[in-house]
Enzyme design. Structure first.
Site, PDB file in Angstrom:
ATOM      1  CG  ASN A  26      19.391  45.967 -60.044  1.00 57.08           C
ATOM      2  OD1 ASN A  26      20.234  46.469 -60.885  1.00 57.08           O
ATOM      3  ND2 ASN A  26      18.148  45.959 -60.039  1.00 57.08           N
ATOM      4  CG  HIS A 111      14.233  45.161 -62.090  1.00 57.72           C
ATOM      5  ND1 HIS A 111      13.468  46.479 -61.867  1.00 57.72           N
ATOM      6  CD2 HIS A 111      14.802  45.232 -61.009  1.00 57.72           C
ATOM      7  CE1 HIS A 111      13.605  46.834 -60.763  1.00 57.72           C
ATOM      8  NE2 HIS A 111      14.591  46.038 -60.098  1.00 57.72           N
ATOM      9  CD  GLU A 113      13.909  49.936 -61.291  1.00 54.25           C
ATOM     10  OE1 GLU A 113      14.962  49.737 -61.735  1.00 54.25           O
ATOM     11  OE2 GLU A 113      13.669  50.173 -60.145  1.00 54.25           O
ATOM     12  N   GLY A 189      12.355  50.934 -54.048  1.00 56.57           N
ATOM     13  CA  GLY A 189      12.898  52.355 -53.858  1.00 56.57           C
ATOM     14  C   GLY A 189      11.632  53.215 -52.997  1.00 56.57           C
ATOM     15  CB  SER A 229      12.641  49.121 -49.174  1.00 51.93           C
ATOM     16  OG  SER A 229      12.154  50.125 -50.251  1.00 51.93           O
TER      17      SER A 229
HETATM   18  P1  13P Z   1      15.706  49.171 -53.575  1.00 48.15           P
HETATM   19  O1  13P Z   1      16.441  48.260 -52.721  1.00 48.15           O
HETATM   20  O2  13P Z   1      16.468  50.520 -53.946  1.00 48.15           O
HETATM   21  O3  13P Z   1      14.343  49.164 -52.998  1.00 48.15           O
HETATM   22  O4  13P Z   1      15.691  48.410 -54.888  1.00 48.15           O
HETATM   23  C1  13P Z   1      15.296  47.085 -55.247  1.00 48.15           C
HETATM   24  C2  13P Z   1      15.598  46.519 -56.682  1.00 48.15           C
HETATM   25  O5  13P Z   1      14.805  47.031 -57.417  1.00 48.15           O
HETATM   26  C3  13P Z   1      16.556  45.681 -56.722  1.00 48.15           C
HETATM   27  O6  13P Z   1      16.365  44.965 -58.054  1.00 48.15           O
END
Ligand code: 13P
Length: 270
Positions: A26, A111, A113, A189, A229
Site C-alpha cells: 500500500n 483502511h 487512515e 507506521g 509495521s
Molecule cells: P506500515 O507497514 O507502514 O505500518 O503500514 C501498514 C498499512 O497501513 C498498510 O495498509
C-alpha cells in the site's frame, strides 16, 4: 495438511483449503506515475520466480503507468479507495468504473487512515464494498482495533462488529472475491508489529465471524492478510500461521529491495 489421492484426484479436506500467499503493497500518498513505473521495473525481476502473489495499491494518478509497467510481470495493480456511487456530483471523488478502466483490478476499502482521517463509517464502507463488487473490482476490506480498544479487551467485539456491518446483505457468491486485511491501528507506521501468535488468534476469530455470517466453506476460502509495521525479518513467521494468508505492507513496500525481500521470505511456506 492431509491430502488423500482418490481415483487419481486430489481431495482436500474443507479445513485444509489451500490459500495462496498474497503480499500487497500500500503506497498510500507516495510516488508519481513516473516513480511508480520506475519502481515496478526494478521490482519485477526479483519477484518473477516467487510463489507469493505481489499486488500494489498505488495512487490514482499512477494506476495507468503502473499497469503498463507491470504488463508481462506477475504484479497486479489496484487502488486505495473509491466512492460508493457509480457516478455523480461528487467533486474530487473517483468511481470503481474509472479505476477499472485505468487498469485496477482490486481496491483497498476501509483502511484505518480513511476511517480516522476522512470519517468513513462502517455503513459507508459497506456501500463501497457493494459498489466495488457490482462493478467488478475486488475489494480488500481493512479492519482493526485501536490501542485503547485492545487495552479494554474489546478487540474481538470491534472486529466482529466491523465485519458484520460491512458484510451483512452482501451475498455469498459476491463475497468470494473479497479479501480481508487485519490491521491493528496501533501497529500501523509505529514499528510495533503484532506478534505472530496474536495475529493468528485474531485471524482465526475473523474466520469464525465469516463462518457465522456465511458458512464454513466460505470462511475457509477467504484470504485474511495482516498489516502493521511488516518487515522482511518478521514476515516468514507471520505467514507460517495457519490463518495468515499474506501481508499488507505500507512503508516497506516503497523500496524495491525491501518489498522484494518480503515476497521472497514467503517462499515455500505453503
Ligand atoms: P506500515 O507497514 O507502514 O505500518 O503500514 C501498514 C498499512 O497501513 C498498510 O495498509
Amino acid at each position: 495438511m492431509d491430502i488423500k489421492p482418490i481415483l487419481g484426484c486430489t481431495i482436500r479436506f474443507e479445513q485444509d483449503v489451500a490459500r495462496d500467499i498474497i503480499v500487497i503493497g500500500n503506497w498510500k500518498m507516495h510516488k508519481t506515475a513516473h516513480q511508480a513505473a520506475e519502481m515496478i521495473e526494478l521490482l519485477a525481476p526479483s519477484v518473477a520466480g516467487c510463489q507469493a502473489r505481489p499486488l500494489l495499491a498505488v495512487p490514482f494518478t499512477a494506476i495507468s503507468a503502473a499497469v503498463a509497467a507491470a504488463k508481462q510481470t506477475k504484479i497486479v495493480i489496484g487502488a486505495q479507495n473509491m466512492h460508493d456511487a457509480q457516478e455523480g456530483p461528487f467533486t474530487g471523488e473517483i468511481s470503481a468504473l474509472m479505476l477499472k478502466e485505468a487498469g485496477a483490478t482490486f481496491v483497498l476499502l476501509g483502511h484505518s487512515e480513511r476511517r480516522r482521517l476522512f470519517g468513513e463509517t462502517d455503513s459507508v464502507i459497506h456501500r463501497k464494498i457493494v459498489r466495488a463488487l457490482q462493478d467488478d473490482l475486488q475489494p480488500v476490506l481493512c479492519i482493526g482495533e485501536t490501542l485503547r480498544e485492545r487495552e479494554e479487551g474489546r478487540t474481538e467485539e470491534v472486529l466482529s462488529l466491523q465485519l458484520e456491518h460491512v458484510f451483512t446483505h452482501v451475498p455469498k457468491t459476491a463475497f468470494s472475491s473479497v479479501r480481508i486485511a487485519y490491521e491493528p491501528v496501533w501497529a500501523i507506521g509505529t514499528g510495533k508489529s503484532a506478534t505472530p501468535q496474536m495475529v493468528q488468534k485474531v485471524h482465526a476469530f475473523c474466520r469464525s465471524c465469516v463462518k457465522k455470517i456465511y458458512d464454513s466453506t466460505t470462511a475457509q476460502a477467504v484470504a485474511i492478510l495482516y498489516g502493521g509495521s511488516v518487515k522482511a525479518e518478521r514476515v516468514r513467521e507471520l505467514v507460517s500461521q495457519d490463518d495468515v494468508d499474506g501481508v499488507l505492507v505500507g512503508g516497506a513496500s516503497l523500496e524495491p529491495a525491501s518489498f522484494a525481500a518480503i515476497i521472497q521470505q514467503c517462499e515455500g511456506v505453503r
